[in-house]
Design a protein around this motif. Structure first.
Motif, PDB file in Angstrom:
ATOM      1  N   GLY A 182      -0.752   1.423 -12.501  1.00 51.20           N
ATOM      2  CA  GLY A 182       0.181   2.042 -13.559  1.00 51.20           C
ATOM      3  C   GLY A 182       1.927   1.963 -12.925  1.00 51.20           C
ATOM      4  N   LEU A 183       1.915   0.797 -11.981  1.00 47.62           N
ATOM      5  CA  LEU A 183       3.084   0.383 -11.721  1.00 47.62           C
ATOM      6  C   LEU A 183       3.693  -0.898 -12.158  1.00 47.62           C
ATOM      7  N   GLN A 186      -1.818 -12.142  -8.483  1.00 47.13           N
ATOM      8  CA  GLN A 186      -2.847 -11.156  -8.008  1.00 47.13           C
ATOM      9  C   GLN A 186      -2.185  -9.546  -7.678  1.00 47.13           C
ATOM     10  N   VAL A 187      -1.074  -9.830  -7.252  1.00 42.44           N
ATOM     11  CA  VAL A 187      -0.132  -8.745  -6.537  1.00 42.44           C
ATOM     12  C   VAL A 187       0.383  -7.893  -7.975  1.00 42.44           C
ATOM     13  N   ASP A 240       9.241   6.993 -11.020  1.00 40.00           N
ATOM     14  CA  ASP A 240       9.028   6.234 -12.395  1.00 40.00           C
ATOM     15  C   ASP A 240       9.489   4.906 -12.553  1.00 40.00           C
ATOM     16  N   PHE A 241      10.455   4.246 -11.417  1.00 36.53           N
ATOM     17  CA  PHE A 241      10.622   3.105 -11.639  1.00 36.53           C
ATOM     18  C   PHE A 241      10.470   2.434 -10.253  1.00 36.53           C
ATOM     19  N   LEU A 242       9.978   1.037 -10.300  1.00 40.09           N
ATOM     20  CA  LEU A 242       9.794   0.443  -9.114  1.00 40.09           C
ATOM     21  C   LEU A 242      10.694  -0.957  -9.119  1.00 40.09           C
ATOM     22  N   ALA A 280       1.074  -1.089  -0.059  1.00 40.66           N
ATOM     23  CA  ALA A 280      -0.019  -0.206  -0.016  1.00 40.66           C
ATOM     24  C   ALA A 280       0.745   1.244   0.093  1.00 40.66           C
ATOM     25  N   VAL A 281       1.943   1.308   0.659  1.00 48.61           N
ATOM     26  CA  VAL A 281       2.900   2.407   0.759  1.00 48.61           C
ATOM     27  C   VAL A 281       3.251   2.836  -0.688  1.00 48.61           C
ATOM     28  N   LEU A 282       3.570   1.919  -1.768  1.00 48.85           N
ATOM     29  CA  LEU A 282       3.745   2.019  -2.903  1.00 48.85           C
ATOM     30  C   LEU A 282       2.810   2.620  -3.664  1.00 48.85           C
ATOM     31  N   THR A 283       1.521   2.090  -3.608  1.00 44.42           N
ATOM     32  CA  THR A 283       0.315   2.591  -4.449  1.00 44.42           C
ATOM     33  C   THR A 283       0.273   4.037  -3.862  1.00 44.42           C
TER      34      THR A 283
END
Length: 129
Positions: A96-97, A87-88, A71-73, A61-64
C-alpha cells in the motif's frame, strides 16, 4: 551514522526538516548524518544505500514497518531521477506504499514543504556529493 559531536543518538522535537544535504550526508536540526537516511514520523534511520540500484526490499523494511504513520513516501534517488528496481516497486505497492521518486535535492525540498503543511510524510534519501 553520526549525530552531534559525540555520536549520540539523534534527538528531535517532532519530525525534523532537512536543513542541508550534500557532501555525502544530511543535516537535520543542526546534526550532521553521514550517508543515506530514511525519515519517518517514527524517527530517523541510517540507510545503507549509495545508489538506487542498491535498494532492496530488506533495505526498506523500516518504511514497511512504519506504514500507516505516513500518507506520502518520497524517494530521493541521488543526483538525478532514477526508478526503483522493479521488484522493490512491486513490493512497496503490495504494502500500500506508492513512492514518488525524484532526485534527492527535489525530494528534500518536497519533504520540507510537506512537513510545513503538516502532512504525514516519510522520505528515503540517497546521499549526494
Amino acid at each position: 551514522m553520526s549525530g552531534g559531536p559525540s555520536g549520540m543518538k539523534p534527538r528531535f522535537s517532532g519530525q525534523p526538516p532537512v536543513d542541508a544535504y550534500g557532501d555525502g550526508g544530511f543535516r537535520l536540526e543542526g546534526q550532521r548524518f553521514e550517508g543515506s537516511i530514511i525519515v519517518t514520523p517514527q524517527g530517523l534511520h541510517p540507510w545503507s544505500v549509495a545508489a538506487i540500484g542498491d535498494v532492496t526490499v530488506a533495505s526498506l523494511a523500516v518504511l514497511t514497518d512504519a506504514a500507516g504513520t505516513f500518507d506520502f513516501l518520497l524517494v530521493g534517488s541521488g543526483e538525478a531521477f532514477a526508478r526503483l528496481p522493479a521488484q522493490v516497486q512491486k513490493h512497496l505497492e503490495s504494502q500500500g506504499l506508492f513512492p514518488d521518486l525524484m532526485a534527492t535535492a527535489a525530494a528534500c525540498r518536497t519533504y520540507n514543504m510537506m512537513l510545513a503543511e503538516n502532512r504525514r510524510v516519510a522520505a528515503a534519501l540517497i546521499a549526494v556529493a
